[in-house]
Design an enzyme around this catalytic site. Structure first.
Site, PDB file in Angstrom:
ATOM      1  N   LYS A  13       0.837  -1.217   0.000  1.00 46.79           N
ATOM      2  CA  LYS A  13       0.000   0.000   0.000  1.00 46.79           C
ATOM      3  C   LYS A  13       0.869   1.262   0.000  1.00 46.79           C
ATOM      4  O   LYS A  13       0.674   2.160  -0.815  1.00 46.79           O
ATOM      5  CB  LYS A  13      -0.930   0.018   1.234  1.00 46.79           C
ATOM      6  N   ARG A  88      -9.786   1.039   8.783  1.00 45.85           N
ATOM      7  CA  ARG A  88      -9.375  -0.321   9.113  1.00 45.85           C
ATOM      8  C   ARG A  88     -10.409  -1.022   9.976  1.00 45.85           C
ATOM      9  O   ARG A  88     -10.238  -2.190  10.324  1.00 45.85           O
ATOM     10  CB  ARG A  88      -8.086  -0.253   9.933  1.00 45.85           C
ATOM     11  N   ARG A 123      11.924  -5.228   4.900  1.00 46.41           N
ATOM     12  CA  ARG A 123      11.596  -3.804   4.754  1.00 46.41           C
ATOM     13  C   ARG A 123      12.495  -2.922   5.628  1.00 46.41           C
ATOM     14  O   ARG A 123      12.827  -3.253   6.750  1.00 46.41           O
ATOM     15  CB  ARG A 123      10.139  -3.569   5.155  1.00 46.41           C
ATOM     16  N   ARG A 156      11.132  -1.347  11.219  1.00 45.79           N
ATOM     17  CA  ARG A 156      10.031  -0.962  12.097  1.00 45.79           C
ATOM     18  C   ARG A 156       9.931  -1.902  13.293  1.00 45.79           C
ATOM     19  O   ARG A 156      10.138  -3.101  13.150  1.00 45.79           O
ATOM     20  CB  ARG A 156       8.713  -1.002  11.302  1.00 45.79           C
ATOM     21  N   ARG A 167      -0.580  -8.611  13.676  1.00 49.38           N
ATOM     22  CA  ARG A 167      -1.148  -7.666  12.703  1.00 49.38           C
ATOM     23  C   ARG A 167      -1.980  -8.399  11.651  1.00 49.38           C
ATOM     24  O   ARG A 167      -3.038  -7.934  11.239  1.00 49.38           O
ATOM     25  CB  ARG A 167      -0.020  -6.869  12.031  1.00 49.38           C
TER      26      ARG A 167
END
Ligand code: AP5
Length: 215
Positions: A13, A88, A123, A156, A167
């Protein structure tokens, strides 16, 4: 042009929002980035937010709706915006409809579980700008350095195994039902809803999205 990006963690996203933002000159509104900014600037609310995000849980509807409320009123949203990671929950969907914030496109990004894990674990991000990299698929020009500012990239806190698991569970249980909500909005209000498989390269997904946004 008001675009909403839906999809599980790691489906791309944020990466695609940056391209849409450049092409259509509309701002990317990422609640994840805004929340991380609060943590980074060490303000009072940031400490509580940090604990929630680190565990992989969702932040309260009240906090995120307030963030959206303030952001959407800014001048740069006049010609549209990209909502990245909001709504969300159904409560957040209702916030949009109650406030007559009309959405033109809903794009659901889809990726198999194994690829999600590979993408999240590699990431690296630059917090002040929200720029996103991947050690293998989208590496920075210099290892661990942001291409623009040369500042250090970080992993992160919620990109650890336990938080990723949480998550993904939260997504399945709380956010996934939004798909049905928007399919219904498609029938009733003519929202343009598309599902996009993001297994292919960043650039081929970008191209696919550009074609969709011409429709
Ligand atoms: P948020 O920051 O929104 O995280 P997320 O939804 O979990 O999504 P991600 O940022 O993990 O993934 P992404 O889909 O943006 O993928 P990306 O482009 O980075 O939210 C974080 C937390 O904040 C939440 O858990 C929650 O606690 C809180 N929060 C946020 N919004 C909230 C809300 N509305 N309500 C309540 N709480 C909220 O890509 C992933 C990696 O893959 C990158 O390394 C990228 O370089 C790479 N990549 C991308 N596309 C490709 C491709 N096509 N091929 C190869 N690699 C690719």
């Amino acid at each position: 042009m008001r675009i909403l990006l839906l999809g599980a963690p790691g489906t791309g996203k944020g990466t695609q929002a940056k391209f849409i933002k450049q092409k259509y000159k509309i701002p990317q509104i990422s609640t994840g980035d805004m929340l991380r900014e609060n943590i980074y600037t060490k303000n009072k609310i940031g400490e509580d937010i940090q604990k929630i995000i680190k565990k992989g849980n969702l932040v309260s509807d009240e906090i995120v709706c307030n963030l959206i409320h303030d952001r959407i009123q800014k001048k740069d949203c006049k010609n549209g915006f990209i909502l990245d990671g909001f709504p969300r929950t159904l409560e957040q969907c209702f916030y949009l409809s109650k406030n007559k914030i009309k959405i033109d496109y809903v794009l659901e990004l889809i990726l198999p579980y194994e690829s999600i894990l590979e993408r999240i674990s590699g990431r690296r991000i630059h917090i002040p700008s929200g720029r996103v990299y991947h050690v293998k698929f989208n590496p920075p020009k210099i290892k661990d350095q942001d291409d623009v500012t040369k500042e250090l990239l970080i992993t992160r806190e919620d990109d650890q195994k336990a938080s990723i698991k949480r998550r993904l569970e939260e997504y399945k249980k709380i956010t996934y039902p939004l798909i049905e909500y928007y399919l219904n909005e498609k029938k009733i209000n003519g929202i343009k809803f598309f599902q996009i498989n993001t297994i292919n390269s960043v650039l081929s997904v970008k191209k696919k999205i550009e074609e969709i946004l011409k429709q």
